[in-house]
Design a protein around this motif. Structure first.
Motif, PDB file in Angstrom:
ATOM      1  N   PRO A  76      80.716 -12.509  30.211  1.00 49.38           N
ATOM      2  CA  PRO A  76      80.983 -13.874  30.692  1.00 49.38           C
ATOM      3  C   PRO A  76      80.001 -14.871  30.055  1.00 49.38           C
ATOM      4  N   ASP A  77      80.423 -16.019  29.643  1.00 46.51           N
ATOM      5  CA  ASP A  77      81.702 -16.659  29.682  1.00 46.51           C
ATOM      6  C   ASP A  77      82.470 -16.448  28.377  1.00 46.51           C
ATOM      7  N   LEU A  78      81.865 -15.765  27.412  1.00 50.13           N
ATOM      8  CA  LEU A  78      82.528 -15.576  26.127  1.00 50.13           C
ATOM      9  C   LEU A  78      83.825 -14.796  26.284  1.00 50.13           C
ATOM     10  N   ASP A  79      83.930 -13.991  27.317  1.00 47.88           N
ATOM     11  CA  ASP A  79      85.154 -13.214  27.515  1.00 47.88           C
ATOM     12  C   ASP A  79      86.370 -14.119  27.736  1.00 47.88           C
ATOM     13  N   ARG A  80      86.135 -15.336  28.197  1.00 54.00           N
ATOM     14  CA  ARG A  80      87.254 -16.268  28.378  1.00 54.00           C
ATOM     15  C   ARG A  80      87.875 -16.646  27.032  1.00 54.00           C
ATOM     16  N   ASP A  81      87.084 -16.599  25.980  1.00 56.66           N
ATOM     17  CA  ASP A  81      87.602 -16.857  24.636  1.00 56.66           C
ATOM     18  C   ASP A  81      88.692 -15.851  24.292  1.00 56.66           C
ATOM     19  N   ILE A  82      88.450 -14.598  24.617  1.00 58.31           N
ATOM     20  CA  ILE A  82      89.434 -13.544  24.345  1.00 58.31           C
ATOM     21  C   ILE A  82      90.683 -13.738  25.212  1.00 58.31           C
ATOM     22  N   LYS A  83      90.462 -14.105  26.449  1.00 59.02           N
ATOM     23  CA  LYS A  83      91.597 -14.302  27.354  1.00 59.02           C
ATOM     24  C   LYS A  83      92.502 -15.434  26.868  1.00 59.02           C
ATOM     25  N   VAL A  84      91.892 -16.477  26.317  1.00 61.00           N
ATOM     26  CA  VAL A  84      92.682 -17.576  25.747  1.00 61.00           C
ATOM     27  C   VAL A  84      93.440 -17.106  24.508  1.00 61.00           C
ATOM     28  N   ALA A  85      92.779 -16.280  23.706  1.00 52.74           N
ATOM     29  CA  ALA A  85      93.335 -15.869  22.418  1.00 52.74           C
ATOM     30  C   ALA A  85      94.494 -14.881  22.537  1.00 52.74           C
ATOM     31  N   ILE A  86      94.461 -14.014  23.516  1.00 54.04           N
ATOM     32  CA  ILE A  86      95.439 -12.913  23.587  1.00 54.04           C
ATOM     33  C   ILE A  86      96.894 -13.389  23.511  1.00 54.04           C
ATOM     34  N   PRO A  87      97.348 -14.323  24.362  1.00 54.77           N
ATOM     35  CA  PRO A  87      98.772 -14.713  24.275  1.00 54.77           C
ATOM     36  C   PRO A  87      99.124 -15.411  22.962  1.00 54.77           C
ATOM     37  N   LEU A  88      98.168 -16.130  22.376  1.00 56.13           N
ATOM     38  CA  LEU A  88      98.427 -16.789  21.098  1.00 56.13           C
ATOM     39  C   LEU A  88      98.523 -15.773  19.970  1.00 56.13           C
ATOM     40  N   TYR A  89      97.636 -14.806  19.990  1.00 58.98           N
ATOM     41  CA  TYR A  89      97.615 -13.802  18.921  1.00 58.98           C
ATOM     42  C   TYR A  89      98.833 -12.884  19.003  1.00 58.98           C
TER      43      TYR A  89
END
Length: 417
Positions: free
Chosen positions: A34-47
């Protein structure tokens, strides 16, 4: 345009530009915190819209647990993630471990992207031979947050805060007398930002290019200790450590009047440290025209990752894709490392928490002036030792030169281990 439609359009644009790697399903494991993990959460549906064949498994642990887990995994070569998120304070340690993939060599050749990324942050992930072991995803231009209402009550202007370090401390005395608030949470805050200010390109914080300790007899450290002790003696520095409940309470209850730190604090203040204090805070440049880096995050590929090709594609998406950088910025206010993302109109939007101030323009300009500071695997050790000696100076009246001489000797001893 609502969020769902916006994501769909963004995904379609990205999909048109990037071919799929393979039709074979692959699961990438990404280790973060946390909070960098939110970056991955944002990226997943886009990727997923670009690479539907790639599943992203996020493993998130608290910072200390994350560092310990990755350290163990790199040492043993087992249980490794395919991609790992790193905080700036730990990049040097992991680069020195030899467990990260060298991205400067084929097939990656990431040097071709260097001009696209904020210069000082790119330099922070280099090894001693100039090899690149990680790519920055967000940066932390140094700035000073301040409570405008408390300044107004004390008759202190913004110019009083950043004209000089001496003026800054003098302003703190006025603020304390008029409001009872500390200028800074801790004398460590003054030391931290001062020793990082206005370094020359290639000059490390604690070590020079050759790895020599540069603490004892260094005016940068002597002045930092002097200012920190002056603040403590004047009663304008508290004894409140960052990332504690007392630190959050200090922001919530008018106890902390300024906080020199990275620009990312705006998001933390607005969303969880002191959300009810919106409109009272502002940001300004550091005292005496200083520029400093404070914080930042990176991604690296473990050398023994089993999906290096796919991990590298996802790494590039996180760090070099403008739309993803902006999506994360809008979600978590993590200042993007990618220069093209910094040119987006969002940078000129007024920030409600800062009373409508367009502070991002100031932070973007500051990032252009921050020097390229190399990292050393013992930076964390040096910081702990310096903090211990500063504590003895401000609370036990230890002589500053003697404290820095002891710090130098201790850092040298620890670095030889």
């Amino acid at each position: 345009m609502n969020k769902v439609v916006r994501l769909a359009v963004m995904g379609a644009l990205l999909a048109a530009a990037v071919p799929a790697l393979s039709a074979t399903p692959v699961t990438l494991t990404v280790a973060s915190f946390p909070d960098l993990d939110r970056d991955i959460k944002v990226a997943i549906p886009l990727y997923k819209k670009i690479h539907p064949e790639v599943e992203i498994k996020l493993v998130s642990r608290e910072r200390v647990d994350h560092v310990n887990a990755v350290t163990t995994q790199l040492a043993s070569g087992t249980g490794l993630p395919d991609l790992v998120g790193l905080e700036i304070g730990f990049v040097g340690r992991f680069v020195a471990s030899g467990g990260l993939e060298d991205l400067s060599k084929a097939p990656y050749n990431v040097g071709q992207y260097q001009s696209q990324v904020t210069g000082y942050s790119w330099a922070q992930a280099k090894g001693p031979n100039g090899d690149q072991y990680a790519i920055p995803v967000d940066i932390g231009p140094g700035t000073m947050f301040y409570r405008k209402d408390l300044m107004d009550k004390a008759g202190v202007s913004e110019a009083d805060l950043n004209k000089s370090w001496e003026s800054y401390l003098a302003a703190g005395k006025k603020v304390k007398a008029a409001t009872g608030a500390y200028l800074v949470a801790s004398p460590v805050d003054i030391k931290d930002i001062y020793i990082r200010s206005n370094l020359k390109n290639g000059e490390g914080i604690y070590f020079d290019k050759s790895g020599k300790v540069i603490v004892a007899g260094n005016p940068r450290f002597e002045n930092a200790f002097k200012l920190a002790k002056e603040a403590q003696d004047a009663g304008i520095a508290g004894n409140i450590k960052q990332w504690t409940n007392d630190w959050a309470a200090g922001f919530q209850h008018d106890q902390i009047a300024t906080q020199p730190i990275g620009a990312w604090l705006n998001g933390h203040l607005a969303h969880w440290l002191a959300p009810d204090e919106g409109g009272k805070w502002r940001a300004t440049n550091l005292p005496q025209g200083a520029y400093a880096s404070w914080g930042g995050s990176f991604y690296a590929i473990p050398a023994k990752s089993t999906h290096k090709t796919e991990a590298y594609e996802f790494l590039k998406f996180l760090t070099l894709n403008r739309e993803q950088q902006l999506a994360t910025f809008k979600e978590m206010d993590a200042f993007p490392s990618l220069k093209s993302a910094q040119d987006d109109p969002i940078m000129s939007e007024p920030l409600p928490y800062l009373g409508g101030q367009k502070a991002r323009e100031m932070w973007r300009e500051a990032a252009k002036h921050i020097p390229e500071i190399p990292i050393n695997k013992n930076d964390g050790v040096a910081e702990d030792i310096i903090n211990d000696q500063l504590d003895q100076v401000v609370h036990q009246n230890k002589d500053i030169k003697a404290a820095l001489a002891d710090a130098q000797a201790d850092i040298e001893r620890r670095a030889r281990r």
